[in-house]
Design an enzyme around this catalytic site. Structure first.
Site, PDB file in Angstrom:
ATOM      1  N   GLU A 185     -63.700-103.455  70.650  1.00  0.00           N
ATOM      2  CA  GLU A 185     -64.275-102.372  69.850  1.00  0.00           C
ATOM      3  C   GLU A 185     -65.644-101.995  70.425  1.00  0.00           C
ATOM      4  OE1 GLU A 185     -64.206 -99.701  68.282  1.00  0.00           O
ATOM      5  OE2 GLU A 185     -63.258-100.372  66.416  1.00  0.00           O
ATOM      6  N   ARG A 186     -66.138-100.871  70.006  1.00  0.00           N
ATOM      7  CA  ARG A 186     -67.470-100.419  70.400  1.00  0.00           C
ATOM      8  C   ARG A 186     -68.522-101.434  69.950  1.00  0.00           C
ATOM      9  NH1 ARG A 186     -69.941 -94.706  68.160  1.00  0.00           N
ATOM     10  NH2 ARG A 186     -71.891 -94.674  69.369  1.00  0.00           N
ATOM     11  N   HIS A 192     -55.363-103.808  65.390  1.00  0.00           N
ATOM     12  CA  HIS A 192     -55.258-105.146  64.794  1.00  0.00           C
ATOM     13  C   HIS A 192     -55.000-105.076  63.287  1.00  0.00           C
ATOM     14  CE1 HIS A 192     -59.198-104.852  62.838  1.00  0.00           C
ATOM     15  NE2 HIS A 192     -59.631-104.290  63.957  1.00  0.00           N
ATOM     16  N   GLN A 247     -67.943-104.302  61.942  1.00  0.00           N
ATOM     17  CA  GLN A 247     -67.645-105.430  62.827  1.00  0.00           C
ATOM     18  C   GLN A 247     -68.134-105.197  64.252  1.00  0.00           C
ATOM     19  OE1 GLN A 247     -63.541-107.245  61.357  1.00  0.00           O
ATOM     20  NE2 GLN A 247     -63.456-105.034  61.555  1.00  0.00           N
TER      21      GLN A 247
END
Length: 196
Positions: free
Chosen positions: A83-84, A7, A19
């Protein structure tokens, strides 16, 4: 062809705040990065038959900008491309996290703390998701928009650690190009940013 894109820059990328799965939008620069990559795709006559994205805003917005001028049937959102999940660490400044957990982004094989998703679990869901996409699209030009840590974990697995987690950071809107052949992935380009 599978084109995996990280992204564009988000507001929290700018201030270096972790994040994870917090839903943070693109910054103005992130939008510009996505627009530049969209122009690059058009200039290079690159079009996609299929588009998949993480459902988080920063990835979804990137996918929207990248395909705005393309005749696609729709963008499919996949939570497995997120994401993780970093649990209690999400929202904290990365400099503060590194003071207590210096290897928090490359911590294979250790017990998880703070409610974090293990690196192995995140890697497994990414491998499963992208393999399923590759099988379904059968070599058709396919765009996947996801996140730096998630993409790198996937690449770490398919290259036996040659690239990916622990080897380097993916640039915002970087391109990683793969070919799916004989039930395996071949990396043709990694962290490529000709548009920036």
């Amino acid at each position: 062809m599978l084109c995996i894109v990280r992204h564009g820059e988000s507001e929290w990328n700018v201030i270096k705040r972790l994040q994870g799965q917090k839903d943070i939008p693109l910054s103005k620069k992130g939008i510009q990065q996505a627009k530049k990559l969209a122009t690059h795709f058009i200039d290079q006559n690159i079009h996609f038959e299929y588009v998949f994205t993480s459902d988080l805003k920063r990835a979804n917005q990137t996918a929207q900008w990248l395909t705005e001028a393309m005749p696609i049937s729709g963008i499919k959102t996949e939570t497995a491309l997120r994401e993780r999940y970093y649990g209690e660490l999400e929202g904290r400044l990365i400099t503060d996290i590194v003071d207590t957990l210096p290897d928090f982004q490359i911590n294979f094989g250790v017990p998880m703390r703070y409610g974090m998703e293990s690196l192995e679990d995140m890697q497994e869901r990414m491998v499963t998701a992208i393999t399923n996409i590759a099988k379904m699209t059968e070599g058709a030009p396919t765009l996947i928009v996801s996140h730096g840590g998630a993409i790198n974990a996937f690449l770490h697995r398919i290259t036996n650690g040659e690239i990916g987690t622990g080897k380097g950071k993916l640039a915002n809107t970087s391109i990683t190009q793969l070919r799916w052949l004989d039930d395996s992935f071949e990396v043709e380009a990694y962290n490529h940013t000709p548009h920036l």
